[in-house]
Design a protein around this motif. Structure first.
Motif, short mmCIF file in Angstrom:
data_model
loop_
_atom_site.label_atom_id
_atom_site.label_comp_id
_atom_site.label_asym_id
_atom_site.label_seq_id
_atom_site.Cartn_x
_atom_site.Cartn_y
_atom_site.Cartn_z
N MET A 61 77.86 -0.07 55.17
CA MET A 61 78.62 -1.09 55.89
C MET A 61 78.98 -0.60 57.29
O MET A 61 79.31 0.57 57.49
N GLY A 62 78.86 -1.48 58.25
CA GLY A 62 79.19 -1.13 59.63
C GLY A 62 79.67 -2.35 60.39
O GLY A 62 79.65 -3.48 59.89
N GLY A 63 80.08 -2.14 61.61
CA GLY A 63 80.55 -3.24 62.46
C GLY A 63 82.06 -3.30 62.52
O GLY A 63 82.75 -2.88 61.60
N PHE A 64 82.56 -3.84 63.63
CA PHE A 64 84.01 -3.98 63.82
C PHE A 64 84.26 -5.24 64.63
O PHE A 64 83.54 -5.52 65.59
N PRO A 65 85.22 -6.07 64.26
CA PRO A 65 86.21 -5.87 63.19
C PRO A 65 85.72 -6.31 61.81
O PRO A 65 86.35 -6.04 60.82
N ILE A 66 84.57 -7.03 61.77
CA ILE A 66 84.07 -7.54 60.49
C ILE A 66 82.99 -6.60 59.98
O ILE A 66 81.98 -6.37 60.64
N GLY B 17 72.46 -1.50 56.34
CA GLY B 17 71.39 -0.72 55.75
C GLY B 17 71.70 -0.41 54.29
O GLY B 17 72.67 -0.91 53.74
N ALA B 18 70.88 0.43 53.69
CA ALA B 18 71.09 0.80 52.28
C ALA B 18 70.47 2.15 52.00
O ALA B 18 69.43 2.51 52.56
N VAL B 19 71.15 2.91 51.16
CA VAL B 19 70.61 4.18 50.67
C VAL B 19 69.80 3.87 49.42
O VAL B 19 70.36 3.44 48.41
N GLN B 20 68.50 4.09 49.49
CA GLN B 20 67.62 3.76 48.37
C GLN B 20 67.56 4.96 47.42
O GLN B 20 66.59 5.71 47.36
#
Length: 360
Positions: free
Chosen positions: A26-31, A36-39
């Motif tokens: 999860m990333g981004g600010f403020p929402i 991406g994903a760890v496979q």
């Protein structure tokens, strides 16, 4: 007169098909949003037969422990299918899983963290029976004392606390807890890696006796190839979330077909031969790629000495090669020479394990 002696094939206890586990980033600010994903586990397919021991090996971070937690349903899969005794349990709820939970148990890696320090040994081992409403003949305390004796501990230790035991004894308590509900399948997640080498052989021998005497199927997760060789009948090799080779023990150790398996076997600690020569050693270049952005095609290609253009464009399927022994599956476009048999002496067992093999 001809007698029809058709033998019925043994039905697998558990079947895993295309199993996946992706952890979102999860990333981004403020929402916050998924970026991406760890496979961690990405498309595993294998089965476990009743009473069988399946070894799961690979480098740290390849997804072995995650796989163990997925098939015990301690984690929710992202995709794929898990079938136990013909019943789909992939996304089963608590009520549907309740009768199955007792049949699938786990032995954890760290014997210091997996036991509640505030509870006595008797409470730790009897809790699964209490939760599942099981009242064995003679009562739970009698059953716990029998289990303590089974795993090589003194039944009089019933009222002791975990801090009064050594690491090897704590792991035996963990084994007793796993046996409390008489499971059909036990996932052993690196059960001896946190123990002294002198104690490892004793615990492995205990698990082997339990498997033989009680007919319990095991998934034995480890990175120590010599211990896996001693314990497991079949071995699956994982790399970056995928199984790259799976075969019976002798076939995999004596005739590895995948370059990664070949490299793993060559890296086992060795002693020089009597004539002073050293065995072949394969040193892989670079580090394991990130599971966030794994390589295209074959995931091992960035470290493989056999890689060609096709390896980057096409992912090799896990299939039986025409010259392989039945049940020996390999995922490689350019597999190793099937006549390679020198690996029989490549695996140097710990002296204690070697003594156990000599007694077998």
């Amino acid at each position: 007169m001809t007698e029809n002696t058709t033998t019925k094939a043994v039905e697998p206890l558990m079947v895993v098909e295309g199993l996946q586990k992706h952890f979102p980033i999860m990333g981004g600010f403020p929402i916050k949003r998924k970026v991406g994903a760890v496979q961690a586990v990405d498309g595993l397919t294998f089965d476990i037969k009743p009473g069988e021991s399946l070894g799961l090996v690979g480098e740290s971070g390849c997804g072995k422990s995650t796989t163990g937690r997925l098939i015990t349903r301690l984690m929710e899969p992202t995709g794929g299918k898990i079938t136990y005794k013909g019943q789909d349990i992939t996304y089963a709820g608590r009520k549907k899983l309740a009768p199955i939970r007792s049949e699938i148990q786990m032995i954890f890696q760290d014997p210091y963290a997996s036991l509640n320090p505030r509870q006595t040994v008797g409470t730790i081992i009897s809790s699964p029976m209490e939760i599942n409403g099981i009242n064995p003949p003679g009562g739970r305390e009698k059953k716990v004392r029998e289990l303590l004796e089974t795993v090589g501990l003194n039944p009089e230790h019933y009222n002791r606390f975990p801090h009064e035991f050594s690491g090897g004894q704590r792991q035996r308590i963990g084994v007793a807890r796993a046996l409390a509900l008489e499971p059909k399948l036990i996932i052993a997640d690196e059960p001896v890696s946190a123990l002294d080498v002198s104690i490892q052989a004793q615990v492995v021998n205990l698990l082997q006796e339990l498997q033989r005497d009680r007919g319990i199927a095991f998934v034995f997760i480890a990175h120590d190839l010599s211990i896996v060789r001693h314990f497991s009948e079949r071995v699956a090799v994982m790399y970056l979330g995928k199984i790259v080779e799976i075969a019976d023990r002798d076939s995999l150790y004596n005739r590895p077909r995948h370059p990664y398996t070949h490299a793993l076997l060559s890296a086992v600690p060795e002693t020089d031969d009597l004539d002073g020569t050293k065995r072949e050693r394969i040193r892989l270049s670079g580090d394991v790629p990130s599971p966030i952005m794994p390589p295209s095609g074959c995931r091992f290609r960035t470290r493989c000495w056999k890689a060609q253009d096709i390896c980057s464009s096409q992912e090799p399927p896990l299939v039986q090669l025409s010259t392989s022994k039945p049940g020996h599956l390999t995922a490689c476009h350019f597999p190793e020479d099937p006549t390679t048999e020198k690996h029989a002496e490549d695996i140097v067992l710990d002296p204690a394990l070697q003594a156990l093999e000599g007694d077998a």
